[in-house]
Design a protein around this motif. Sequence first.
Motif, mmCIF file in Angstrom:
data_model
loop_
_atom_site.group_PDB
_atom_site.id
_atom_site.type_symbol
_atom_site.label_atom_id
_atom_site.label_comp_id
_atom_site.label_asym_id
_atom_site.label_seq_id
_atom_site.Cartn_x
_atom_site.Cartn_y
_atom_site.Cartn_z
ATOM 1 N N ALA A 91 40.100 37.474 34.349
ATOM 2 C CA ALA A 91 40.358 37.579 35.787
ATOM 3 C C ALA A 91 41.419 38.633 36.081
ATOM 4 C CB ALA A 91 40.764 36.213 36.347
ATOM 5 N N GLY A 92 41.368 39.734 35.373
ATOM 6 C CA GLY A 92 42.262 40.864 35.671
ATOM 7 C C GLY A 92 41.676 41.723 36.771
ATOM 8 N N ASP A 93 42.116 42.954 36.856
ATOM 9 C CA ASP A 93 41.651 43.853 37.914
ATOM 10 C C ASP A 93 40.149 44.071 37.854
ATOM 11 O OD1 ASP A 93 43.758 44.551 39.617
ATOM 12 O OD2 ASP A 93 44.635 45.858 38.090
ATOM 13 N N VAL A 94 39.630 44.265 36.633
ATOM 14 C CA VAL A 94 38.201 44.529 36.509
ATOM 15 C C VAL A 94 37.392 43.282 36.845
ATOM 16 C CG1 VAL A 94 36.343 45.263 34.976
ATOM 17 C CG2 VAL A 94 38.592 46.341 34.789
ATOM 18 N N GLY A 95 37.825 42.139 36.349
ATOM 19 C CA GLY A 95 37.145 40.895 36.663
ATOM 20 C C GLY A 95 37.136 40.647 38.163
ATOM 21 N N HIS A 96 38.259 40.936 38.759
ATOM 22 C CA HIS A 96 38.431 40.837 40.204
ATOM 23 C C HIS A 96 37.400 41.709 40.931
ATOM 24 C CE1 HIS A 96 40.641 40.977 44.059
ATOM 25 N NE2 HIS A 96 41.308 39.928 43.622
ATOM 26 N N ALA A 97 37.332 42.966 40.507
ATOM 27 C CA ALA A 97 36.402 43.904 41.144
ATOM 28 C C ALA A 97 34.955 43.421 40.983
ATOM 29 C CB ALA A 97 36.574 45.299 40.568
ATOM 30 N N GLY B 92 38.421 51.455 47.016
ATOM 31 C CA GLY B 92 37.947 50.075 47.088
ATOM 32 C C GLY B 92 38.399 49.300 45.860
ATOM 33 N N ASP B 93 37.706 48.207 45.577
ATOM 34 C CA ASP B 93 38.087 47.364 44.442
ATOM 35 C C ASP B 93 38.033 48.127 43.121
ATOM 36 O OD1 ASP B 93 38.886 44.821 45.294
ATOM 37 O OD2 ASP B 93 36.822 44.275 45.782
ATOM 38 N N VAL B 94 36.976 48.929 42.947
ATOM 39 C CA VAL B 94 36.831 49.638 41.671
ATOM 40 C C VAL B 94 37.893 50.728 41.550
ATOM 41 C CG1 VAL B 94 35.297 51.032 40.239
ATOM 42 C CG2 VAL B 94 34.362 49.132 41.556
ATOM 43 N N GLY B 95 38.108 51.468 42.634
ATOM 44 C CA GLY B 95 39.154 52.489 42.629
ATOM 45 C C GLY B 95 40.507 51.871 42.337
ATOM 46 N N HIS B 96 40.741 50.744 42.933
ATOM 47 C CA HIS B 96 41.956 49.971 42.718
ATOM 48 C C HIS B 96 42.126 49.635 41.233
ATOM 49 C CE1 HIS B 96 44.822 46.652 43.333
ATOM 50 N NE2 HIS B 96 45.041 47.168 44.520
ATOM 51 N N ALA B 97 41.066 49.092 40.651
ATOM 52 C CA ALA B 97 41.117 48.706 39.237
ATOM 53 C C ALA B 97 41.376 49.923 38.349
ATOM 54 C CB ALA B 97 39.816 48.010 38.831
ATOM 55 N N LEU B 98 40.739 51.045 38.675
ATOM 56 C CA LEU B 98 40.913 52.248 37.854
ATOM 57 C C LEU B 98 42.321 52.821 37.988
ATOM 58 C CD1 LEU B 98 37.497 54.073 38.351
ATOM 59 C CD2 LEU B 98 38.378 53.044 36.245
ATOM 60 N N ALA B 99 42.866 52.757 39.209
ATOM 61 C CA ALA B 99 44.221 53.290 39.424
ATOM 62 C C ALA B 99 45.248 52.505 38.615
ATOM 63 C CB ALA B 99 44.565 53.252 40.910
ATOM 64 N N ASN B 100 44.993 51.222 38.430
ATOM 65 C CA ASN B 100 45.931 50.381 37.680
ATOM 66 C C ASN B 100 45.580 50.235 36.207
ATOM 67 O OD1 ASN B 100 47.532 49.731 39.906
ATOM 68 N ND2 ASN B 100 46.151 48.082 40.520
ATOM 69 N N TYR B 101 44.441 50.785 35.816
ATOM 70 C CA TYR B 101 43.923 50.574 34.461
ATOM 71 C C TYR B 101 44.863 51.125 33.396
ATOM 72 C CZ TYR B 101 40.307 50.484 30.782
ATOM 73 O OH TYR B 101 39.587 50.239 29.642
ATOM 74 N N GLN B 102 45.212 50.284 32.445
ATOM 75 C CA GLN B 102 46.116 50.715 31.374
ATOM 76 C C GLN B 102 45.366 51.373 30.217
ATOM 77 O OE1 GLN B 102 49.514 50.607 31.894
ATOM 78 N NE2 GLN B 102 48.553 50.112 33.854
ATOM 79 N N GLY B 103 44.028 51.248 30.254
ATOM 80 C CA GLY B 103 43.224 51.685 29.123
ATOM 81 C C GLY B 103 43.050 53.192 28.970
ATOM 82 N N PHE B 104 43.601 53.984 29.895
ATOM 83 C CA PHE B 104 43.535 55.438 29.727
ATOM 84 C C PHE B 104 44.647 55.938 28.809
ATOM 85 C CE2 PHE B 104 41.475 55.295 34.091
ATOM 86 C CZ PHE B 104 40.196 55.479 33.587
ATOM 87 N N GLN B 105 45.689 55.110 28.740
ATOM 88 C CA GLN B 105 46.838 55.432 27.886
ATOM 89 C C GLN B 105 46.361 55.673 26.447
ATOM 90 O OE1 GLN B 105 49.627 52.935 29.570
ATOM 91 N NE2 GLN B 105 50.738 54.886 29.795
#
Lengths: 205, 205
Positions: A91-97, B92-105
Amino acid sequence: MNAKKIPDIIVGRLPVYLRALQRMADMGLKTTSSQELGEHVGISAAQIRKDISQFGEFGKQGTGYSIEFLLDKLREILKVDRIWDVVVVGAGDVGHALANYQGFQDRGFRVAAIFDNDKAKVGQKIGKFVVEDTETMVEKIKSAGIKIAMITVPASAAQEVADKLVQAGVRAILNYAPISLNVPNNVRVQYIDPSTHLQRMTFYL
Amino acid sequence: MNAKKIPDIIVGRLPVYLRALQRMADMGLKTTSSQELGEHVGISAAQIRKDISQFGEFGKQGTGYSIEFLLDKLREILKVDRIWDVVVVGAGDVGHALANYQGFQDRGFRVAAIFDNDKAKVGQKIGKFVVEDTETMVEKIKSAGIKIAMITVPASAAQEVADKLVQAGVRAILNYAPISLNVPNNVRVQYIDPSTHLQRMTFYL
DNA sequence: TAGATTGTTAATCGATTAACAATC
DNA sequence: TAGATTGTTAATCGATTAACAATC
């Protein structure tokens, strides 16, 4: 049921055809040709005809394909002439989306539940869902007969979650965790990892 | 620069190898073999050796591959031995999730900005970003020299956004909108559409 | 040295394309 | 009928696998 074995690579293109045809139908178009459909999706007309002809003779010489008819056939072939319940794990950001995603509508899927192992998240509302405890997951999935799951937990937890899902009878997994999963032969996995997808393109920059 | 033309399908597997090797390195492993790596990613040892050998002789008979060395080489080949700035279009939700996504690190990418055409969203904070107006997008991307973008707008707006991005000099697009994009030959597109991915699996259920 | 594993070749397998008779 | 477009065949092209000499 399927007379000959259909190559994976053909099955993989059918959803793309389906999506394009759905779009044409939305625009009010009634018929299309392999030529026109090919231009839309970036695939040769010959290949589209060959792909479609694996499943039957759905076109007419001289006039092409009825969009509605071909849509029906493709939905039937892909088994999305029904609605599949899908669970989200994480239920993180991706789950949320994903829980809020409107794009499953009319494509054959519906989110049925969202799970997390973090007690702080369990009970929280996400859109119209209440986050449920992963501990209850296997039982829930089994009793509901759910066959499809999406994993949005961190990589470190993904294999463990996958094992549980398999145990619960899940047969198709959409994995957002950046790790290759180990599952039995009768379970399908598709991977969505933005970094991996981006890295397929940087080579050409 | 690349002596022979490398097939697309091979380039597509390299990020998967890279990800698995990164994981092995994190676990403290020093060397691996085509056999072992293959088991991790579900690809035959012969194919892995063939793929890697397209770019040089990175292994040693008898002992296999140094994980660190192969990581370096793959990062160099895929051009992720640097950090690429990436823009997100659609808050939107997906853009939101991508902006916060830690997995690009540590994978070669960094979100540099997020745009939306909805005046109500412009100016809002998303994590450490402030949503910017799409009207300023082309200019911003051009002046920053950004080459990579992710589209998370609705299907109806995606082609228009793609056209703008191309105009701004973007050469790689990760498209989350459920539609095939039309772009010039020198621009790459990768597609992420959960419904399409799921439909590739329902066929087998 | 003996064992292991690479890089590469040749053989096999599979996918794509071109072409066209059939036919709407 | 004339024109268009399918479904299918054969030819081509490309990818994968098996096998092994080279060598660490």
